[in-house]
Design an enzyme around this catalytic site. Structure first.
Site, PDB file in Angstrom:
ATOM      1  N   MET A   1       4.091  22.291 -54.398  1.00 47.52           N
ATOM      2  CA  MET A   1       2.962  21.507 -54.930  1.00 47.52           C
ATOM      3  C   MET A   1       1.959  22.413 -55.642  1.00 47.52           C
ATOM      4  SD  MET A   1       2.444  19.113 -51.578  1.00 47.52           S
ATOM      5  CE  MET A   1       2.888  20.413 -50.433  1.00 47.52           C
TER       6      MET A   1
ATOM      7  N   LYS B   1       3.899   8.183 -51.967  1.00 49.43           N
ATOM      8  CA  LYS B   1       3.365   9.507 -51.660  1.00 49.43           C
ATOM      9  C   LYS B   1       3.505  10.488 -52.812  1.00 49.43           C
ATOM     10  CE  LYS B   1       4.147  11.308 -47.666  1.00 49.43           C
ATOM     11  NZ  LYS B   1       3.975  12.041 -46.491  1.00 49.43           N
TER      12      LYS B   1
ATOM     13  N   ASP C   1      10.375   8.141 -49.399  1.00 46.12           N
ATOM     14  CA  ASP C   1       9.316   8.363 -50.381  1.00 46.12           C
ATOM     15  C   ASP C   1       9.873   8.891 -51.690  1.00 46.12           C
ATOM     16  OD1 ASP C   1       9.548  11.095 -49.738  1.00 46.12           O
ATOM     17  OD2 ASP C   1       8.164  10.793 -48.065  1.00 46.12           O
TER      18      ASP C   1
HETATM   19  C1  LIG Z   1       5.265  17.360 -50.284  1.00 46.75           C
HETATM   20  S1  LIG Z   1       6.254  18.735 -50.690  1.00 46.75           S
HETATM   21  C2  LIG Z   1       7.706  18.334 -49.844  1.00 46.75           C
HETATM   22  C3  LIG Z   1       8.575  19.496 -49.568  1.00 46.75           C
HETATM   23  C4  LIG Z   1       9.850  19.123 -48.834  1.00 46.75           C
HETATM   24  N1  LIG Z   1       9.573  18.692 -47.505  1.00 46.75           N
HETATM   25  C5  LIG Z   1      10.831  20.272 -48.811  1.00 46.75           C
HETATM   26  O1  LIG Z   1      11.147  20.807 -47.747  1.00 46.75           O
HETATM   27  O2  LIG Z   1      11.316  20.616 -49.890  1.00 46.75           O
HETATM   28  C6  LIG Z   1       6.620  18.387 -52.347  1.00 46.75           C
HETATM   29  C7  LIG Z   1       6.825  19.614 -53.196  1.00 46.75           C
HETATM   30  O3  LIG Z   1       8.087  20.193 -52.946  1.00 46.75           O
HETATM   31  C8  LIG Z   1       8.600  20.769 -54.116  1.00 46.75           C
HETATM   32  N2  LIG Z   1       9.873  20.129 -54.424  1.00 46.75           N
HETATM   33  C9  LIG Z   1      10.519  19.218 -53.683  1.00 46.75           C
HETATM   34  N3  LIG Z   1      11.689  18.876 -54.240  1.00 46.75           N
HETATM   35  C10 LIG Z   1      11.784  19.603 -55.381  1.00 46.75           C
HETATM   36  C11 LIG Z   1      12.763  19.720 -56.398  1.00 46.75           C
HETATM   37  N4  LIG Z   1      13.892  19.025 -56.362  1.00 46.75           N
HETATM   38  N5  LIG Z   1      12.507  20.563 -57.417  1.00 46.75           N
HETATM   39  C12 LIG Z   1      11.394  21.287 -57.456  1.00 46.75           C
HETATM   40  N6  LIG Z   1      10.435  21.225 -56.530  1.00 46.75           N
HETATM   41  C13 LIG Z   1      10.632  20.413 -55.499  1.00 46.75           C
HETATM   42  C14 LIG Z   1       7.576  20.543 -55.223  1.00 46.75           C
HETATM   43  O4  LIG Z   1       6.740  21.665 -55.279  1.00 46.75           O
HETATM   44  C15 LIG Z   1       6.849  19.350 -54.689  1.00 46.75           C
HETATM   45  O5  LIG Z   1       5.548  19.267 -55.221  1.00 46.75           O
END
Ligand SMILES: C[S@@+](CC[C@H](N)C(=O)[O-])C[C@H]1O[C@@H](n2cnc3c(N)ncnc32)[C@H](O)[C@@H]1O
Length: 476
Positions: free
Chosen positions: A385, A272, A250
């Site tokens: 998020m 997604k 995704d």
């Molecule tokens: C659906 S969640 C997925 C989280 C993921 N499973 C994890 O463990 O990081 C998505 C959110 O994770 C955060 N996120 C994921 N990767 C990021 C990154 N490289 N920089 C900042 N925020 C990130 C943001 O808040 C984003 O909206």
């Protein structure tokens, strides 16, 4: 890429070298290694080329270059010490769309020569696009040391058994699985230790035994790809990324990570983005089951950790229900990656004794959290998020007792070359989000630990939109 690496078949085909000195001799040697039919045009020859000519190993035309020399040759190398001659060869060859290399003059070339590690039939070519031949040689030396010469013999063994394996294993997947086991197992070890006959016998036996076995059932690898920087992948993730037949990924999986997935795997993007699901979660769950039941090794690649706000649990629930084998590989979650790369420790003896990860986006779109439990002075709260619900977040954290001056960090595209860290407080957060045009994926870190950022930041920010490696949604 500035250049496309390709391997050209020149066996028994006419190739021209213009020039008769020692540099030309090196190029002739390379062309001869690839079994080309080489003609050298030059008024004189160095000793090395003279010897080849005496042996009848090359054709020699003893005069200066003429346009007609290019007739019927498939590739030309200009290696004279006369600039005008090299330029003329290049110009005429370009007119004829003939691949041309001019030694030490990249601008005149239509192809450049890489550094080569020859373990024929395995050949590895290293190029820096002409920017640093020294670096290319350095890389080559390292590879030379780590790839045993026996890989060439292993390649030849595979070549000899190709047809046999093809008829014993009817599908591409079964052949691939068979070869992977062979090339990483005792057969390869036998070749490496010089026991080629034993290796052949073992390979024959393995074909006979394994082609009788029922097809191995498919499997799903639910793998956390981390927050963006490919260096943060686990060894296991990388290994499974190399084994997959299909990759379902995704938007949070960075292109730099997708680059590391096995080249010939089928790739399915399931999107997604918030409120813009390219494929509904239920359909993704079904897709994984279907692909695995077709006997495929399916890599379900997710940003961060699959079990932290990643819906990984839902995906394997259906797999478990359907009796599909799976394994789960944890990844570095955004909170860990972003806090480390922003120089913000999530706990600290002076500032925070607990740390909570929460989602700022609930199933129904609301942000209904236990604010009382979150708004603690000695606690770090990490919102995933959280951008959409930021107004509620600020309002409720203050209403439940946190000072409006509590520091907040926004980490946008954390751990990637585009990482931005912006510092605000609970009462300025919304202005910063608006003024700085903050976009997802962004992590919001609330708590006194954020005040350490100034002292502990260590990653240089480039703020460059033109650096490769942005997340997929940025391309839209
Ligand atoms: C659906 S969640 C997925 C989280 C993921 N499973 C994890 O463990 O990081 C998505 C959110 O994770 C955060 N996120 C994921 N990767 C990021 C990154 N490289 N920089 C900042 N925020 C990130 C943001 O808040 C984003 O909206």
């Amino acid at each position: 890429m500035e250049y496309l690496p390709i391997f050209i078949q020149i066996k028994n085909r006419p190739c021209l070298v213009v020039g008769g000195g020692s540099i030309a001799a090196r190029k002739v040697a390379l062309l001869r290694k690839a079994q080309a039919d080489v003609t050298v045009v030059s008024p004189e020859l160095c000793d090395e080329l003279k010897a080849l000519n005496d042996d009848g190993a090359i054709h020699y035309v003893a005069r200066g270059f003429e346009e007609a020399d290019l007739d019927s040759c498939v590739l030309v190398i200009a290696a004279t010490d006369q600039r005008e001659v090299n330029e003329r060869v290049s110009e005429l060859a370009h007119d004829l769309r003939l691949p041309v290399n001019v030694v030490d003059n990249q601008e005149l070339c239509s192809f450049i020569m890489p550094s080569i590690i020859d373990r024929s039939p395995v050949v590895i070519a290293v190029s820096t696009g002409g920017s640093s031949p020294v670096l290319a040689r350095l890389i080559r030396t390292r590879l030379e040391g780590s790839i045993p010469a026996a890989y060439g013999r292993l390649g030849k063994l595979v070549e000899r058994f190709r047809d046999k394996v093809k008829s014993a294993f009817p599908t591409v997947e079964s052949r691939r699985g068979f070869w992977e086991k062979i090339l990483e197992g005792p057969v390869a070890e036998k070749v490496f230790t010089g026991h080629d006959n034993d290796a052949e016998a073992m390979l024959d036996k393995a074909i006979e035994e394994q082609s009788q076995l029922p097809e191995t059932p498919g499997e799903v690898f639910l793998v956390g790809a981390g927050p963006g920087d490919p260096d943060l992948l686990t060894f296991r993730a990388l290994r499974l990324m190399q084994q997959a037949d299909v990759v379902v990924y995704d938007r949070l999986v960075s292109p730099a990570i997708m680059e590391m997935v096995r080249r010939d795997a089928e790739v399915v993007y399931v999107g997604k983005e918030r409120d813009k699901h390219t494929m509904q979660q239920e359909n993704i769950n079904q897709l994984l089951v279907r692909l695995a039941k077709e006997g495929k090794r399916v890599l379900r690649l997710k940003g961060g950790d699959p079990f932290i706000f990643g819906r990984g649990g839902e995906e394997i629930e259906l797999l478990a229900q359907e009796g599909v084998a799976f394994q789960v590989v944890p990844g570095i979650t955004a909170a860990n990656g972003c806090s480390s790369y922003a120089g913000i420790p999530l706990t600290h003896r002076d500032y925070a004794q607990s740390c909570v990860f929460v989602t700022g986006h609930l199933k129904d779109g609301s942000v209904d959290l236990n604010w009382k439990a979150l708004a603690h002075p000695n606690q770090t709260v990490v919102f995933y998020m959280g951008l959409h619900g930021a107004p509620t977040l600020c309002k409720e954290m203050i209403a439940h007792g946190l000072p409006a001056s509590t520091p907040v960090a926004l980490v946008e595209q954390g751990t990637t070359p585009q990482q931005r860290v912006l510092i605000a407080t609970l009462d300025t957060l919304l202005d910063v989000i608006k003024n700085e045009d903050i976009k997802p994926p962004t992590l919001i870190i609330v708590g006194e630990v954020v005040s350490l950022h100034d002292k502990l930041k260590w990653v240089e920010e480039h703020h460059a939109d033109n650096v490769d490696g942005v997340f997929a949604y940025r391309d839209k």
